[in-house]
Design an enzyme around this catalytic site. Structure first.
Site, PDB file in Angstrom:
ATOM      1  N   CYS A 276       0.884  -1.164   0.000  1.00  0.00           N
ATOM      2  CA  CYS A 276       0.000   0.000   0.000  1.00  0.00           C
ATOM      3  C   CYS A 276       0.915   1.205   0.000  1.00  0.00           C
ATOM      4  CB  CYS A 276      -0.914   0.010   1.229  1.00  0.00           C
ATOM      5  SG  CYS A 276      -1.940   1.494   1.310  1.00  0.00           S
TER       6      CYS A 276
ATOM      7  N   CYS B  78      -0.328   4.176   2.290  1.00  0.00           N
ATOM      8  CA  CYS B  78      -0.415   4.057   3.751  1.00  0.00           C
ATOM      9  C   CYS B  78      -0.186   2.619   4.169  1.00  0.00           C
ATOM     10  CB  CYS B  78      -1.750   4.593   4.253  1.00  0.00           C
ATOM     11  SG  CYS B  78      -1.827   4.628   6.045  1.00  0.00           S
ATOM     12  N   SER B  79      -1.264   1.900   4.511  1.00  0.00           N
ATOM     13  CA  SER B  79      -1.069   0.582   5.109  1.00  0.00           C
ATOM     14  C   SER B  79      -2.260  -0.335   4.876  1.00  0.00           C
ATOM     15  CB  SER B  79      -0.852   0.744   6.608  1.00  0.00           C
ATOM     16  OG  SER B  79      -1.957   1.432   7.161  1.00  0.00           O
ATOM     17  N   CYS B  80      -3.054  -0.084   3.838  1.00  0.00           N
ATOM     18  CA  CYS B  80      -4.234  -0.916   3.613  1.00  0.00           C
ATOM     19  C   CYS B  80      -3.814  -2.368   3.447  1.00  0.00           C
ATOM     20  CB  CYS B  80      -5.021  -0.421   2.407  1.00  0.00           C
ATOM     21  SG  CYS B  80      -5.812   1.158   2.759  1.00  0.00           S
TER      22      CYS B  80
END
Lengths: 209, 97
Positions: free
Chosen positions: A111, A114-116
């Protein structure tokens, strides 16, 4: 590079002072409880739910796909519905897409923004998945990054990188290791590591667990 | 020049630190707060709003803060923006801890 890799958590000291951010979290939480926006019990249950989500759920899905071609077909068509068939609650996942690794194709997930991550079936993402360097590099040099993770792929194998968003998250179905024909579904699930479902590793060989 | 959160392909990125840590209590609580506030039952804030707030952090703060430090900073900013909490009452409560 100002990479900040959680150094402050490494030494567990017996400090009794809360850090600035710990105080902010606890202050906000207790104010929200006082104002009736949530209860302490809801917070406790949310933490328990987080702890209960582990890569074992994803491994169960992959093992079923390995032994049941019809299930795998459904998983590749509509992953969320297929995962739900196994009694796994997909929580707030909007769209889940399963992508299959084969002898000729290797998929890896990131991602960049971000951090999906498919948290309901893999739990919280590892620190490196959220790190600025992984997010930056895997999209431009996937083979180099995979090598850093100990996975060297032959040039003939195509590599595809999937960049997640809040709305579409990915589950890699690693290739089933050779020599696992006689294994039960439960034993197969033990070969399916978290990293193999992100795509930075292959599934374990049966003699590796 | 991409914005600070848009990391794909930044040329100066170095090796990936593969060390992992188990989430500490305050990190789990931060996660739980966001999950609850964004839950369909409460809808106090939305995940997209959290993203917008994290993406609006000053570039040096974005790079310096740890993952959940970014989150709690954004949750606090959103709760204040929405008039649900004030900075002063959070400060006061934090002082008592």
């Amino acid at each position: 590079m100002h990479e900040h890799e959680h150094d402050e958590h490494a030494p567990i000291t017996d400090r009794d002072e809360l850090t600035y951010y710990e105080k902010r979290v606890y202050a906000i939480q207790s104010l929200l409880i006082e104002k009736g926006l949530m209860t302490a019990d809801e917070v406790r249950r949310a933490v328990e739910d987080m702890d209960a989500r582990t890569p074992a759920l994803g491994a169960k899905v992959v093992a079923r796909a390995w032994v049941d071609p019809a299930f795998k077909a459904r998983l590749l068509t509509d992953a969320k519905a297929a995962v739900t068939e196994l009694g796994i609650d997909t929580g707030t996942l909007s769209t889940l897409v399963a992508i299959e690794n084969t002898e000729k194709l290797h998929n890896v997930v990131v991602c960049t923004l971000c951090s999906c991550y498919p948290r309901p079936i893999l739990g919280v993402p590892p620190d490196w998945y959220k790190s600025l360097n992984y997010r930056s590099r895997v999209v431009v040099d996937p083979r180099g990054v995979l090598k850093e993770f100990g996975l060297e792929l032959e040039q003939e194998i195509e590599v595809r990188v999937y960049d997640s968003t809040a709305d579409i998250r990915y589950l890699v179905i690693p290739a089933r290791p050779a020599g696992t024909e006689g294994l039960s579904e439960e034993d197969l699930a033990r070969l399916v590591t978290r990293d193999s479902m992100i795509g930075v590793a292959k599934a374990r060989m049966p003699d590796q667990y | 020049m991409p914005r600070v959160h848009d990391r794909g392909g930044w040329p100066e990125a170095g090796p990936i630190n593969q060390a992992e840590h188990d989430l500490s209590l305050w990190e789990k609580r931060t996660d739980a707060l966001l999950v609850l506030l964004a839950s369909p039952a409460k809808q106090v804030l939305r995940v997209d709003e959290l993203r917008r707030t994290i993406e609006s952090l000053a570039p040096d703060a974005y790079e310096k803060l740890s993952y959940y430090e970014r989150w709690i900073t954004a949750v606090e900013a959103l709760l204040i923006e929405k008039g649900i909490l004030t900075r002063e009452e959070i400060d006061r409560k934090a002082e008592e801890l």
